[in-house]
Scaffold this active site. Structure first.
Site, short mmCIF file in Angstrom:
data_model
loop_
_atom_site.label_atom_id
_atom_site.label_comp_id
_atom_site.label_asym_id
_atom_site.label_seq_id
_atom_site.Cartn_x
_atom_site.Cartn_y
_atom_site.Cartn_z
N HIS A 1 71.88 67.32 1.51
CA HIS A 1 71.47 66.35 2.52
C HIS A 1 72.68 65.59 3.03
O HIS A 1 73.46 65.06 2.22
CB HIS A 1 70.44 65.37 1.94
CG HIS A 1 69.89 64.43 2.95
ND1 HIS A 1 69.90 63.06 2.80
CD2 HIS A 1 69.32 64.67 4.16
CE1 HIS A 1 69.35 62.51 3.87
NE2 HIS A 1 68.99 63.45 4.70
N GLU B 1 73.08 62.68 5.52
CA GLU B 1 72.68 61.64 6.47
C GLU B 1 73.96 60.96 6.98
O GLU B 1 74.76 60.48 6.19
CB GLU B 1 71.77 60.61 5.81
CG GLU B 1 71.42 59.41 6.69
CD GLU B 1 70.77 59.82 8.01
OE1 GLU B 1 69.75 60.54 7.97
OE2 GLU B 1 71.30 59.45 9.09
N HIS C 1 68.01 66.65 11.54
CA HIS C 1 67.04 65.60 11.89
C HIS C 1 67.69 64.63 12.86
O HIS C 1 68.90 64.52 12.91
CB HIS C 1 66.54 64.91 10.63
CG HIS C 1 65.48 65.74 9.95
ND1 HIS C 1 64.24 65.26 9.61
CD2 HIS C 1 65.48 67.06 9.60
CE1 HIS C 1 63.53 66.23 9.06
NE2 HIS C 1 64.25 67.34 9.03
N GLU C 2 66.82 63.95 13.65
CA GLU C 2 67.30 63.14 14.79
C GLU C 2 68.28 63.98 15.62
O GLU C 2 69.42 63.58 15.87
CB GLU C 2 67.93 61.83 14.35
CG GLU C 2 66.99 60.92 13.58
CD GLU C 2 66.88 61.33 12.10
OE1 GLU C 2 67.87 61.82 11.55
OE2 GLU C 2 65.80 61.17 11.53
N GLU D 1 64.27 68.45 13.48
CA GLU D 1 63.15 67.53 13.63
C GLU D 1 62.94 67.33 15.14
O GLU D 1 62.51 68.24 15.82
CB GLU D 1 63.46 66.24 12.88
CG GLU D 1 62.28 65.30 12.71
CD GLU D 1 62.70 63.96 12.11
OE1 GLU D 1 61.94 63.42 11.30
OE2 GLU D 1 63.79 63.45 12.46
N GLU E 1 56.40 61.95 8.10
CA GLU E 1 56.70 60.71 7.41
C GLU E 1 56.05 59.49 8.06
O GLU E 1 55.87 58.47 7.40
CB GLU E 1 58.20 60.50 7.26
CG GLU E 1 58.95 60.25 8.54
CD GLU E 1 59.48 61.55 9.13
OE1 GLU E 1 58.79 62.58 9.00
OE2 GLU E 1 60.57 61.53 9.71
#
Lengths: 679, 679
Positions: free
Chosen positions: A384, A386, A453-454, A472, A478
């Site tokens: 992951h 982020e 994601h984003e 995403e 979520e």
């Protein structure tokens, strides 16, 4: 009544559609002859229009550019030449909703030049497919147009009627995101919205505006005038911090602007127009890009039983990771995601994106041990990353990080960009689009696949770079975990299927079994609290309906133990030979069948909105004369997303191509079916 | 994911809802205890909030005013006193959806005063009903607040969650109109929208914001911030030309702001909250106000076979009018409307509103003869007064015109205001609102009832002035006649029922039998052209579903000849003893039963959107032990609004309170049923 204005509108339309005095329109039609694009030149301006079956879909619409520091490329234009081409080839996807994709189109290339002294030139290339139209600008190298700054792309999409549009907004302050519920409006009421923008005209034609092959350019949003007498949407490129949309240098090509066309919802899927407008795979052998199912340390953070950062609930511990790896290995799940494994989460991580390390583990988490254990158990670890918008920080570490991951046998990353922009640049600006390509190409060098994601929206990058697997870019599961937002209403996924999912795969993260979120605080949440707004059977159906080559079983693993329904998640495929939409209505329901790639099984996913439905589905897509065992995961008679979401009936029956299945779905429900050849 | 922002939102909400340090909230609950309004004072500002069953519906929301030339009445406020009251009375409507209306509420009156030297004062009055909350400001006579100019009413409606809203826009340049298709959005995406604004919260509660008793004030629109983290709608009053919203003088009361609440769609209708907040009938004996059905010289102008102005197709000829009068008399239709009867239609009548005469007939039209013939045949002539926004011109002639009409035995006017404003004033400004009352009161003196097109929205005026019967104020049937607009989609009326019709009756003008508009040009229009997008049975059902005390049979009368389905229009009532919504879902379908007032018949109207539906309806509302003959006008098995709209099955069966009717509707279809006691 308002008769007067209506008459005026008609008159204006008639004037615009009158034949150009100067030049007859140039035409290109799709191989089936139904879709036709026309390019018109009049009074120095170039317009295009689109018809389907001779009926206007896009009325004459302007083409051109405005620059900073240079006159617009819009006026005093003439057509200098036209060349035609055709193609009919079928190519194979390494993975996807369908294996074989046919690229069958007719093309015209229209040369355009200014009649002024500068004499700037560009080509407009139109391709007409049976499923729609694509066009782009191609600007050759030339003395009068070298470095440029695009202030506005002037491309218009003038809808022929006030089609109903399903949309989410864009280009709004502090709102550079896609995680929103959809609205439905007459398109004349739109201001700036995101693509893909799905519309239904009064005559029932579906029109989807989007783009393909977005490289080194700004994402295209669409802006309307919000007046019922103006049906023109205009390209609204996502801006850099100084308001410029695109900085570049000729030669350059814009992304393709795509107009997908279909007679009914069911014909919109699978959507391959955009894939056909992307360059073929440049990575060569991509056998290392493998679709997967995965579980992860993730949902606990959203329901509050775990945390990303340090503390008593820190989720990413070595022990937890080993537990998830064991569960995956024991249940035939390919991968495990661990969020919060690295340093940088403590404190306000959104405001301090520079603190994220992509190589340094949290003290609770022994990356080497976890990676070794994953390898030992044959499970793929998903790293992951982020960034919280710290793109520079991420790019600075990217080579080191990806090299580390590869050295540990890791071949997949879930990256995240929780931020509404970057140092004043739009979340979707050229700045971010450039980063996307850098991340994809760097990951490819280390044989790593991406789940972003984003993200910037999907414009078909996966054809050229098959390691760009999923993302995403819409409101996912979520939102059902959090208070205060109201969660996702039962209609949400029936809209997503015909909007966001037309762009490409989505990591929606289905499979929440603890629908009432009892795990979060020990007791079930009431229907009035935020929780999952589907039945259990619908959670299963989403694995077939919402396509993603990386498909999560999103719940806490303990919620899958001793759950007979989990067998469907074990069984369901994530890569498909072919896809058939059997029945569908926008926002209401979807029934889709997909054949496993490299296998003989078929899977059917059916979902409905807040209305219970019974739908008869002929299984005529099965090969004649062959029997299949259908394993049916269905809502019970009294199931209801709000009052009784958990009951599920699991049954088997033998079917064949002559069978008509009666699919009964509860309000907010669904049905998931596995069809296996009878032995 | 966007977890961070979600957490922030929660924290802010918690702070706001914390108990006020200064004063405990003042509360008033509905008689059933479910709805509660609270008034809070903190830091010199006054807020209110609303809960239902203890769950927040409206979070703390500001109250107050901004003035031109005076400080706002918003800060340094304190509560000076509270008085309570209750009422439970049942009153009788002279005509309506229901005969008896119960006004059962608890009231608090909260005195508020500035703590500054000016010491301006006002009361806020809240009334809590079982079907919602109403509140208004009452400003007493006082030295410091005499003449005033309201720049903004500061009233807020802060929704507790991001409810789904069905809306049409307002307060946009050149768009002061209500004739639009509805959009559906999360309410956080709204900017300025019209009321009634119907919303469904995440927990399923229906919330309708509107106003009641709009007198000498500006119409209230609602404005949101169009940001998903802001759920506050603010009063956005329609402006006068100079931007001031309301000019007045204390003492004065604002209109009531209404918050209708219901657990499900079916409980929203009949909507009487607003009626209960209007003063009782001031006209005394109103036996001269009589509901009616009518035909008219009208549809021909919209489909192009007739014209309003001079020429070979001029519709309003004496001969045509006699023909329509004969048809009405022969078929039990009460009235005849004749549009284009007067002078002023020739040329650009929208730009030349001053040319309209309301007493002078066109040479083709002998008003005296037509009126005499109507009287002779017992038919009520409806005078048409199109003003095209020339309010001064209309008011100048009003007394003379109405006196003339009364002298001719005429007791009904259809007026029109085709204009987006008046000399810079908004179409819905105080200027127009004042005119409304003048027209109503003047008409009442001449015993004339009104049917107003392009009206200010209905705020319950009919209770005080029962001659204010019906109005347009939404997108009606004529949009199906015109090209270029796409007509009304099949879902339109299923939305209208729960939006516009919650305000009051609507002159939608149902009953088009020539659905393909073959009359207009000799051959049927294709499904792709603008035409009526319903089945024939649905046209009948609209007489029951869309309530109006003046209900038109809108088609050319020749289209009713030899049509068995026309019998339903002959039979259907236009005034009701009671109304029961039997089944409904917003935008999808409605099944409503109404009992004829002054008769024993019941009528059922059922409509659906583009989806065919079969709905089981128990007839348990019928008196036990009594048989009824049901005359059923139903779609045929293969009816379809697009491909096969005309087939209709007319059948009879005997039913009673134990019967469950199975109502089958085609896509875009409906069903109309008359229930007559068996002899």
């Amino acid at each position: 009544m308002r008769p007067h204005r209506s008459v005026l509108t008609l008159v204006v339309a008639t004037l615009i559609t009158a034949p150009a005095a100067a030049q007859e329109p140039i035409r290109v039609a799709s191989p089936d002859g139904r879709n036709e694009a026309r390019i018109h030149s009049r009074d120095g301006r170039i317009h295009y229009s689109v018809e389907r079956d001779g009926n206007p879909v896009i009325a004459p619409s302007l083409l051109g550019f405005e620059f900073r520091g240079a006159p617009p490329l819009r006026d005093s234009l003439r057509i200098t030449g036209v060349t035609q081409a055709s193609r009919d080839e079928t190519w194979t996807q390494p993975w996807g909703e369908v294996r074989q994709v046919r690229d069958h189109h007719n093309e015209i290339r229209v040369g355009v030049a200014e009649t002024t002294a500068a004499g700037r030139r560009f080509d407009i290339v139109f391709r007409a497919f049976d499923d729609g139209i694509g066009f782009r600008y191609e600007v050759p190298e030339q003395p009068a147009l070298h470095f440029f700054e695009i202030q506005n792309e002037l491309t218009e999409f003038a809808l022929a009627d006030d089609a109903r549009a399903w949309w989410i907004p864009s280009n709004r302050p502090r709102l550079d995101r896609s995680e929103m519920l959809y609205s439905a409006s007459p398109m004349s009421l739109l201001d700036s919205v995101q693509t893909p923008l799905t519309m239904r005209t009064a005559r029932g034609t579906f029109v989807v505006l989007h783009e393909a092959h977005l490289v080194d350019y700004a994402r295209m949003n669409l802006a309307g005038q919000r007046h019922m007498e103006d049906r023109t949407l205009r390209a609204a490129l996502a801006p850099l911090a100084d308001g410029v949309k695109v900085r570049g240098k000729a030669p350059f090509n814009t992304p393709w602007r795509t107009i997908q066309l279909a007679d009914r919802e069911a014909d919109l899927v699978p959507s391959v127009l955009g894939l056909n407008l992307n360059p073929p795979n440049v990575l060569g052998d991509v056998s290392w890009v493998k679709p997967m199912k995965y579980v992860g340390i993730w949902w606990g953070m959203h329901i509050g039983t775990m945390s990303w950062g340090s503390g008593p609930r820190h989720g990413a511990t070595t022990a937890n990771a080993r537990r998830y790896i064991d569960f995956a290995a024991d249940n035939g799940i390919d991968g495990v995601l661990v969020e919060g494994w690295n340093t940088g989460w403590d404190g306000d991580w959104i405001a301090n994106s520079h603190l994220f390390s992509f190589t340094q583990s949290h003290p609770n988490y022994d990356l080497n041990e976890v990676a070794a254990y994953a390898r030992q158990r044959g499970v793929r670890l998903i790293m992951h990353n982020e960034t919280s918008g710290g793109i520079t920080n991420y790019e600075d570490q990217m080579e080191d990080a990806y090299r580390l991951y590869q050295s540990l046998g890791i071949d997949a990353i879930k990256s995240g960009y929780v931020a509404d922009g970057y140092q004043g640049h739009s979340h979707w600006s050229q700045f971010r689009v450039r980063h996307n390509l850098k991340a994809i190409q760097t990951a490819a060098r280390y044989r790593i696949a991406l789940n972003v994601h984003e993200p910037v929206h999907d414009t078909g990058e996966r054809r050229t770079y098959p390691n760009m697997m999923t993302r995403e870019g819409a409101r996912g599961q979520e939102y059902n975990a959090w208070g205060g937002e109201g969660g996702n209403p039962p209609e949400h996924e029936s809209i997503l299927f015909f909007t966001r999912l037309l762009a490409g795969p989505m990591d929606f993260t289905p499979g929440i079994f603890d629908i009432t979120l009892a795990s979060a605080d020990g007791g079930p949440r009431s229907p009035q609290e935020s929780r999952v707004r589907t039945t259990l059977a619908k959670q299963l159906a989403l694995y077939v309906v919402l396509y993603s080559p990386m498909q999560m079983a999103a719940d806490l693993i303990e919620n899958y133990v001793n759950q007979p329904a989990f067998q469907f998640i074990r069984d369901v495929a994530v890569d498909w030979e072919q896809t058939r939409v059997l029945d569908a209505r926008m926002g209401d329901h979807v029934v889709v069948a997909r054949q496993e790639r490299g296998g003989e099984d078929w899977f059917i996913g059916a979902i409905t909105d807040e209305e219970g439905r019974t739908i008869d589905v002929p299984l005529s897509f099965l090969p004649a004369g062959r029997s299949y065992v259908a394993e049916i995961y269905a809502d019970e008679a009294d199931s209801h997303w709000m009052t009784n979401p958990l009951p599920i009936s699991i049954s088997r029956r033998t079917v064949n191509a002559d069978t008509r299945l009666t699919i009964r779905m509860a309000p907010g429900g669904g049905q998931a079916i596995r069809l296996t050849p009878a032995r």
